[in-house]
Design a protein around this motif. Structure first.
Motif, PDB file in Angstrom:
ATOM      1  N   LEU A 304       0.443  -1.175   0.311  1.00 15.63           N
ATOM      2  CA  LEU A 304      -0.141   0.140   0.201  1.00 15.63           C
ATOM      3  C   LEU A 304       0.265   1.095  -0.277  1.00 15.63           C
ATOM      4  N   GLY A 305       2.447   0.914   0.482  1.00 15.84           N
ATOM      5  CA  GLY A 305       3.089   2.317  -0.229  1.00 15.84           C
ATOM      6  C   GLY A 305       3.388   3.131   0.986  1.00 15.84           C
ATOM      7  N   LEU A 306       2.713   2.681   2.530  1.00 17.56           N
ATOM      8  CA  LEU A 306       2.512   2.906   3.996  1.00 17.56           C
ATOM      9  C   LEU A 306       4.648   2.601   4.442  1.00 17.56           C
ATOM     10  N   ILE A 307       5.290   1.445   3.980  1.00 19.22           N
ATOM     11  CA  ILE A 307       6.627   1.491   3.461  1.00 19.22           C
ATOM     12  C   ILE A 307       7.425   1.173   2.727  1.00 19.22           C
ATOM     13  N   ASP A 308       8.600   1.539   2.771  1.00 24.20           N
ATOM     14  CA  ASP A 308       9.077   1.889   0.770  1.00 24.20           C
ATOM     15  C   ASP A 308      10.770   1.296   1.043  1.00 24.20           C
ATOM     16  N   ASP A 309      11.177   1.138   2.348  1.00 25.61           N
ATOM     17  CA  ASP A 309      12.301   0.654   2.219  1.00 25.61           C
ATOM     18  C   ASP A 309      12.439  -0.408   2.903  1.00 25.61           C
ATOM     19  N   VAL A 310      11.913  -1.729   2.778  1.00 30.52           N
ATOM     20  CA  VAL A 310      11.761  -2.561   2.763  1.00 30.52           C
ATOM     21  C   VAL A 310      11.237  -3.899   1.641  1.00 30.52           C
ATOM     22  N   GLU A 311      11.898  -4.558   1.319  1.00 32.44           N
ATOM     23  CA  GLU A 311      11.218  -5.154  -0.211  1.00 32.44           C
ATOM     24  C   GLU A 311      10.129  -6.367  -0.245  1.00 32.44           C
ATOM     25  N   VAL A 312       9.042  -6.586  -0.860  1.00 34.17           N
ATOM     26  CA  VAL A 312       8.707  -7.430  -0.401  1.00 34.17           C
ATOM     27  C   VAL A 312       9.302  -8.900  -0.400  1.00 34.17           C
ATOM     28  N   GLY A 313      10.195  -8.972  -1.269  1.00 34.37           N
ATOM     29  CA  GLY A 313      11.214  -9.951  -1.354  1.00 34.37           C
ATOM     30  C   GLY A 313      11.602 -10.825  -0.070  1.00 34.37           C
ATOM     31  N   THR A 314      12.022  -9.884   0.660  1.00 29.83           N
ATOM     32  CA  THR A 314      13.038  -9.782   1.959  1.00 29.83           C
ATOM     33  C   THR A 314      11.559  -9.973   2.724  1.00 29.83           C
ATOM     34  N   VAL A 315      10.176  -9.494   2.543  1.00 29.17           N
ATOM     35  CA  VAL A 315       9.158  -9.988   3.857  1.00 29.17           C
ATOM     36  C   VAL A 315       9.161 -11.563   3.315  1.00 29.17           C
ATOM     37  N   ASN A 316       8.793 -11.717   1.983  1.00 23.28           N
ATOM     38  CA  ASN A 316       8.638 -13.312   1.969  1.00 23.28           C
ATOM     39  C   ASN A 316       9.262 -14.302   2.402  1.00 23.28           C
ATOM     40  N   LYS A 317      10.741 -13.814   2.577  1.00 21.82           N
ATOM     41  CA  LYS A 317      12.249 -14.112   2.748  1.00 21.82           C
ATOM     42  C   LYS A 317      12.436 -14.401   4.038  1.00 21.82           C
ATOM     43  N   LEU A 318      11.415 -13.524   5.030  1.00 17.01           N
ATOM     44  CA  LEU A 318      11.859 -13.765   6.380  1.00 17.01           C
ATOM     45  C   LEU A 318      10.665 -14.736   6.915  1.00 17.01           C
ATOM     46  N   PHE A 319       9.117 -14.526   5.991  1.00 16.76           N
ATOM     47  CA  PHE A 319       8.607 -15.818   6.604  1.00 16.76           C
ATOM     48  C   PHE A 319       8.466 -16.835   6.467  1.00 16.76           C
ATOM     49  N   LEU A 320       9.884 -17.258   5.739  1.00 16.28           N
ATOM     50  CA  LEU A 320      10.080 -18.789   5.441  1.00 16.28           C
ATOM     51  C   LEU A 320      11.852 -18.626   6.783  1.00 16.28           C
ATOM     52  N   GLN A 321      12.326 -17.698   6.272  1.00 24.47           N
ATOM     53  CA  GLN A 321      13.773 -18.172   7.139  1.00 24.47           C
ATOM     54  C   GLN A 321      13.595 -17.811   8.715  1.00 24.47           C
ATOM     55  N   THR A 322      12.528 -17.266   9.191  1.00 25.31           N
ATOM     56  CA  THR A 322      12.049 -17.409  11.051  1.00 25.31           C
ATOM     57  C   THR A 322      11.065 -18.301  11.492  1.00 25.31           C
ATOM     58  N   GLN A 323      11.209 -19.808  10.355  1.00 24.64           N
ATOM     59  CA  GLN A 323       9.952 -20.745  10.736  1.00 24.64           C
ATOM     60  C   GLN A 323      11.109 -21.771  12.047  1.00 24.64           C
ATOM     61  N   PRO A 324      10.986 -22.303  12.558  1.00 26.14           N
ATOM     62  CA  PRO A 324      11.711 -23.239  13.338  1.00 26.14           C
ATOM     63  C   PRO A 324      13.146 -23.825  12.456  1.00 26.14           C
ATOM     64  N   ALA A 325      12.850 -24.646  11.572  1.00 25.22           N
ATOM     65  CA  ALA A 325      13.910 -25.601  10.928  1.00 25.22           C
ATOM     66  C   ALA A 325      15.091 -24.563  10.006  1.00 25.22           C
ATOM     67  N   HIS A 326      14.180 -23.194  10.033  1.00 24.04           N
ATOM     68  CA  HIS A 326      15.340 -23.544   8.498  1.00 24.04           C
ATOM     69  C   HIS A 326      16.299 -22.265   9.562  1.00 24.04           C
ATOM     70  N   LEU A 327      15.448 -21.936  10.266  1.00 23.74           N
ATOM     71  CA  LEU A 327      16.294 -20.806  11.704  1.00 23.74           C
ATOM     72  C   LEU A 327      17.099 -21.394  12.135  1.00 23.74           C
ATOM     73  N   GLN A 328      17.593 -22.626  12.545  1.00 26.22           N
ATOM     74  CA  GLN A 328      18.456 -23.119  12.820  1.00 26.22           C
ATOM     75  C   GLN A 328      18.854 -23.925  11.897  1.00 26.22           C
ATOM     76  N   LYS A 329      19.004 -24.231  10.985  1.00 25.31           N
ATOM     77  CA  LYS A 329      19.997 -24.313   9.595  1.00 25.31           C
ATOM     78  C   LYS A 329      20.609 -22.757   9.599  1.00 25.31           C
ATOM     79  N   LEU A 330      19.874 -21.952   9.656  1.00 27.14           N
ATOM     80  CA  LEU A 330      20.712 -20.708   9.274  1.00 27.14           C
ATOM     81  C   LEU A 330      21.635 -20.685  11.034  1.00 27.14           C
ATOM     82  N   TYR A 331      21.309 -20.650  11.579  1.00 27.18           N
ATOM     83  CA  TYR A 331      22.600 -20.488  13.088  1.00 27.18           C
ATOM     84  C   TYR A 331      23.602 -22.054  12.751  1.00 27.18           C
TER      85      TYR A 331
END
Lengths: 362, 186
Positions: A304-331
């Motif tokens: 909606l143009g209320l936030i302009d310094d975060v990309e939608v791709g970043t948010v999609n990626k964070l949806f996935l990477q903050t899930q339990p198994a992904h987070l543990q893989k990344l760490y």
């Protein structure tokens, strides 16, 4: 066919289907089609002996390896995999929770792009899946149809002239086709219209399911729309039903609800979106459900143009990477639930705060 | 077994397939079964439980008799299918054909497949059943190290696999060999 899959490397980036590109991608996350198929000369999974399951797995694997051009496919033996690696594949939607939690010989063959996967010994012997970013069912159908033709060349399917492709559960018989579109519908949730929309969907043989945070306090406002019936309609008719008759209507409702919110309660909406980004960027501990809840608002804020310094791709990626198994893989190690909450918060901070360390809001 | 809602014996074992958490098995007395099945008849949610509502219209004796029926190929009973919601083998669609039709009609509103057909398939439901049985025999032959018998069965299975589906695949003339050469993922 490759055998070693580097999940740690995979965790760093989402599959192609989560790129946030494609038609209507502000609302449609992904379009997925799956086909249920069974081998003609084995009982269905429920009546398979351990030897049958092993034999199915080996037969399918050997025959897939005989297909020219399939050298890049990664073959993952799910029986040998650790629980966390199985959960990792569930989070990436490459395998179902059901196959992750079951026992015995079972596997998944995955294309490196993660657009295609074939589960072996799920509820049916084969579950073929193709997934695209955004609303793109037509090319998903073309891809999966071709993939199915290729597999059919090397595997004899259980088929009945009257009932079509035979499946373990009669709810999948006929085409064995399930078309699913994952939608992000925060404005319909905020305006309390989501129930009404879903009730109208049920009359036309379509099911809607919440995707994340089911039964919990928080939801990510993600919903999956699928065809209910599989018998008596052609694959193309089912693809059209979901992709052209139903989903565009829901998209229209969501857009109207978003426009209404912007128009009638712009200040409140801006406040809510900004607070969501604020919490995600400053929290010291945060659960997976809470993350989903606030990321959902940020995602809407971006579109909606209320936030302009975060990309939608970043948010999609964070949806996935903050899930339990992904987070543990990344760490690179197993984390307790409390450690995960802290690491998740710090991961979010690093990815949401840009430039000089402060996130600017419009 | 007692009904999960009261002290009466559970005479209905219903598998609800549409729960978001996966299939749920319910053990209910007749009264609670009726309440459960009539709970939301207009929801449009297809489920085996919904169809069993129609079968409840039959006498209890008829249902008990149906529950005893077993598939000669995989051995699954109709009772086990009702409980699990999953069939045991492709031949069940033939063996339980008339018993499954109310369910298929309820779920799909249609009884005949429209759409894609494989370019090759077993010649008939019977030959499909025979393939499952032959495979079992082959495994048994291998177990008792009767490799001659096993290889004969293997040849027989192979010859059964190459039967073409009548009327299918008319859109192009691919043979099986050509198909094997054609990769779609490269």
């Amino acid at each position: 066919m490759k055998r070693d899959t580097d999940f740690d490397a995979m965790a760093k980036a989402p599959g192609e289907w989560l790129r946030g590109t494609g038609s209507e991608s502000d609302i449609v996350i992904s379009s997925r089609i799956r086909l249920a198929r069974n081998l003609a000369d084995f009982p269905f999974i429920r009546r398979c002996t351990d030897e049958d399951r092993l034999s199915i797995e080996r037969t399918v694997r050997a025959r897939m390896e005989s297909i020219a051009g399939w050298d890049d496919i990664q073959y993952v033996d799910l029986e040998q995999l650790s629980d966390i690696d199985r959960l990792f594949l569930v989070e990436r939607q490459l395998i179902s929770r059901e196959i992750a939690d079951s026992d015995g010989a079972r596997a998944v063959a995955v294309h490196p792009s993660e657009r295609y996967s074939v589960m072996i010994n799920e509820e049916d012997h084969l579950r073929i899946q193709v997934m695209n970013s955004g609303l793109d069912l037509q090319s998903a159908w073309e891809s999966i149809n071709e993939l199915d033709d290729t597999l059919e060349g090397v595997i004899l399917y259980a088929f009945h002239p009257k009932y079509g492709y035979l499946t373990a559960c009669p709810t999948n018989v006929g085409t064995g086709l399930r078309v699913s579109v994952m939608l992000h519908l925060p404005a319909l949730v905020i305006t309390d219209q989501i129930e009404k929309v879903f009730r109208s969907m049920q009359k036309i043989n379509v099911t809607v399911r919440g995707l994340y945070g089911e039964g919990s306090q928080y939801t990510g406002d993600f919903y999956q729309v699928s065809n209910q019936i599989t018998l008596g309609h052609s694959e193309k008719e089912l693809v059209t039903l979901v992709g052209e008759d139903v989903v565009p209507r829901i998209i229209e409702y969501e857009r109207k609800a978003r426009a209404f919110l912007v128009d009638k309660s712009h200040e409140d909406l801006h406040d809510e979106v900004s607070r969501a980004l604020g919490i995600l960027s400053t929290a010291r501990k945060i659960s997976s459900d809470e993350t989903m809840h606030y990321l959902s608002k940020v995602r809407m804020g971006i579109s909606l143009g209320l936030i302009d310094d975060v990309e939608v791709g970043t948010v999609n990626k964070l949806f996935l990477q903050t899930q339990p198994a992904h987070l543990q893989k990344l760490y690179g190690r197993i984390l307790s639930s409390s450690d995960r909450h802290a690491e998740r918060a710090s991961y979010l901070q690093r990815h949401l705060i840009t430039g000089n360390g402060s996130s600017s809001l419009n | 077994m007692k009904c999960q809602y009261c002290e009466k014996p559970a005479t209905f074992h219903i598998t609800e397939l549409t729960e978001p958490t996966g299939p749920q098995v319910m053990h209910l007395c007749e009264e609670h079964a009726k309440t459960f099945l009539n709970k939301d008849p207009s929801s449009g949610v297809a489920s085996i439980a919904g169809v069993l509502a129609n079968q409840l219209g039959q006498s209890k004796e008829e249902l008990e008799e149906l529950d005893q029926k077993e598939c000669p190929v995989c051995g699954i009973s109709f009772f086990e299918f009702r409980n699990s919601g999953r069939l045991g083998c492709p031949y069940d669609y033939t063996h339980f054909e008339t018993d499954l039709q109310p369910l298929l009609r309820n779920v799909h509103d249609k009884l005949e497949h429209v759409g894609k057909r494989p370019k090759r398939a077993a010649a008939s439901a019977d030959s499909q059943a025979k393939m499952i049985q032959l495979r079992r025999e082959m495994e048994e032959a291998i177990e008792r190290e009767d490799y001659e018998r096993a290889s004969k069965i293997r040849d027989e299975l192979r010859s059964m696999e190459s039967v073409q589906t009548p009327g299918a695949g008319s859109d192009d003339g691919d043979t099986d060999d050509q198909q094997e050469q054609r990769g779609t993922l490269s």
